[in-house]
Design a protein around this motif. Structure first.
Motif, PDB file in Angstrom:
ATOM      1  N   ASN A 136       0.813  -1.222   0.000  1.00 65.36           N
ATOM      2  CA  ASN A 136       0.000   0.000   0.000  1.00 65.36           C
ATOM      3  C   ASN A 136       0.848   1.276   0.000  1.00 65.36           C
ATOM      4  O   ASN A 136       0.478   2.288   0.614  1.00 65.36           O
ATOM      5  CB  ASN A 136      -0.956   0.014   1.205  1.00 65.36           C
ATOM      6  N   VAL A 137       1.980   1.221  -0.662  1.00 69.21           N
ATOM      7  CA  VAL A 137       2.817   2.411  -0.809  1.00 69.21           C
ATOM      8  C   VAL A 137       2.206   3.312  -1.881  1.00 69.21           C
ATOM      9  O   VAL A 137       1.908   2.855  -2.986  1.00 69.21           O
ATOM     10  CB  VAL A 137       4.257   2.015  -1.192  1.00 69.21           C
ATOM     11  N   GLN A 138       2.008   4.584  -1.553  1.00 74.33           N
ATOM     12  CA  GLN A 138       1.370   5.510  -2.476  1.00 74.33           C
ATOM     13  C   GLN A 138       2.370   6.414  -3.196  1.00 74.33           C
ATOM     14  O   GLN A 138       2.097   6.906  -4.276  1.00 74.33           O
ATOM     15  CB  GLN A 138       0.353   6.373  -1.726  1.00 74.33           C
ATOM     16  N   ARG A 139       3.521   6.648  -2.555  1.00 72.89           N
ATOM     17  CA  ARG A 139       4.527   7.518  -3.158  1.00 72.89           C
ATOM     18  C   ARG A 139       5.904   7.019  -2.748  1.00 72.89           C
ATOM     19  O   ARG A 139       6.067   6.331  -1.736  1.00 72.89           O
ATOM     20  CB  ARG A 139       4.328   8.974  -2.737  1.00 72.89           C
ATOM     21  N   ARG A 141       8.442   8.492  -1.547  1.00 76.91           N
ATOM     22  CA  ARG A 141       8.971   8.991  -0.279  1.00 76.91           C
ATOM     23  C   ARG A 141       8.597   8.067   0.886  1.00 76.91           C
ATOM     24  O   ARG A 141       9.281   8.036   1.923  1.00 76.91           O
ATOM     25  CB  ARG A 141       8.457  10.407  -0.027  1.00 76.91           C
ATOM     26  N   ASP A 142       7.532   7.292   0.733  1.00 74.73           N
ATOM     27  CA  ASP A 142       7.117   6.361   1.789  1.00 74.73           C
ATOM     28  C   ASP A 142       8.060   5.167   1.907  1.00 74.73           C
ATOM     29  O   ASP A 142       7.894   4.339   2.803  1.00 74.73           O
ATOM     30  CB  ASP A 142       5.698   5.846   1.496  1.00 74.73           C
ATOM     31  N   LEU A 143       9.054   5.068   1.014  1.00 76.59           N
ATOM     32  CA  LEU A 143       9.988   3.948   1.040  1.00 76.59           C
ATOM     33  C   LEU A 143      11.193   4.218   1.936  1.00 76.59           C
ATOM     34  O   LEU A 143      12.219   3.540   1.820  1.00 76.59           O
ATOM     35  CB  LEU A 143      10.469   3.632  -0.384  1.00 76.59           C
ATOM     36  N   VAL A 169      16.039  10.937   3.300  1.00 76.35           N
ATOM     37  CA  VAL A 169      15.420   9.677   3.700  1.00 76.35           C
ATOM     38  C   VAL A 169      16.418   8.552   3.425  1.00 76.35           C
ATOM     39  O   VAL A 169      16.967   8.472   2.323  1.00 76.35           O
ATOM     40  CB  VAL A 169      14.110   9.432   2.930  1.00 76.35           C
TER      41      VAL A 169
END
Length: 340
Positions: A136-139, A141-143, A169
């Motif tokens: 459910n990663v949307q972008r 940057r969420d990684l 990050v």
């Protein structure tokens, strides 16, 4: 005295044809060998991948075949050399191959420091990331903190590092030599994401055990225009590879296809069509080729649009829309320089 441009052109063409044996060292070597040697990817669906019979298939493979046809009018006078990202430019520079048509981005440093030249863009791409849909990663940057598979010797290593550094990050790179190795690691859970060009992500997804389990995130982080590469110092070979690529795009613009090329060469009154298909000889003569060089290539592999839709298009397992790779008249970036 009034200058006669037709006479001047005729004289220039006569000189060009008389110099056919001195067509440039690369073309001379190819003719003497009786075979074009083309560097391709070791395995990338849609671009270059062997089928169940071991026959190479894909957009870049067929571009190699079409170039062989333009030179020899024989689609079989070609040898493919599969190359990894880290060995491709060395193989070209050493003379192991005549031309590299293998997902290679045009960059300033590659063009100015490797002793090579890129020709003209045949595919526009951009760096992206693929993850499991269940995350459910949307972008991207969420990684943060994720482990990311990357391919050694590509621009994607630097693009990924630059992006995560810019947003402060952390991430952990896991580098592989080949795309299939990265795909296997991703499938096995060794990596949380795979970072590379969007076309390769789509190709990788199509070969996964369950393609629907994976999603290519929509963000793009670089410009990755692919071009054929050749060695510096042979302008005649540069001209041939460059204008061969334009000829495939020009054919689509003019509505010339593999199926109708013969009829259009015989019946068309359009001057651009007649030049392209060799009904008038000047384009082939200028490249030290048979006047029918482009006609032969188009009959063998089709125009650029046919080539794209057959190998990469939405009806293929790769399923990439044309987008930037559409003609300029259809909102894309594909644009052939005037062939006159």
């Amino acid at each position: 005295m009034k200058w006669n441009i037709r006479a001047a052109l005729a004289a220039a063409f006569a000189v060009a044809m008389g110099a056919a044996a001195q067509a440039g060292p690369t073309l001379d070597q190819i003719r003497q060998r009786g075979q074009l040697v083309c560097g391709i990817h070791t395995g990338n669906a849609g671009m270059s991948l062997p089928d169940s019979r071991g026959v190479w298939q894909g957009l870049e493979v067929d571009m190699c075949r079409g170039l062989a046809v333009a030179i020899f009018n024989d689609i079989n006078k070609i040898r493919f050399v599969p190359l990894t990202a880290s060995t491709r430019f060395t193989a070209l520079g050493s003379g192991e191959i005549d031309v590299l048509i293998r997902g290679s981005t045009q960059t300033m440093l590659r063009d100015t420091t490797l002793g090579l030249r890129h020709t003209v863009t045949y595919f526009y791409d951009g760096h992206g990331f693929m993850v499991r849909k269940s995350l459910n990663v949307q972008r991207v940057r969420d990684l943060g903190g994720a482990t990311i598979c990357l391919i050694q010797g590509t621009t994607n290593e630097q693009v990924t590092a630059d992006y995560f550094r810019s947003v402060n990050v952390p991430f952990t790179p896991v580098v592989f030599e080949r795309t299939d190795q990265a795909a296997a690691a991703l499938q096995a859970g060794r990596c949380d994401a795979f970072g590379t060009d969007a076309s390769q992500l789509a190709a990788t997804r199509s070969t996964m055990q369950t393609p629907g389990d994976w999603v290519v995130l929509p963000e793009r982080f670089s410009k990755e225009p692919y071009a054929a590469y050749i060695r510096r110092g042979d302008d005649e070979w540069f001209d041939l590879v460059r204008w061969y690529t334009y000829a495939l795009i020009e054919a689509e613009e003019l509505g010339v296809t593999a199926a109708n090329a013969e009829e259009m060469r015989r019946t068309s009154t359009n001057a651009s069509v007649r030049r392209l298909l060799g009904a008038t000889p000047e384009l082939g003569q200028s490249l030290k080729l048979d006047p029918a060089w482009a006609y032969n290539a188009i009959r063998a592999i089709g125009n650029y649009g046919e080539l794209y839709e057959r190998t990469m298009g939405e009806r293929t397992p790769v399923g990439l829309p044309r987008a930037q790779n559409n003609l300029w008249t259809n909102g894309g970036l594909m644009y052939a320089l005037p062939m006159r």
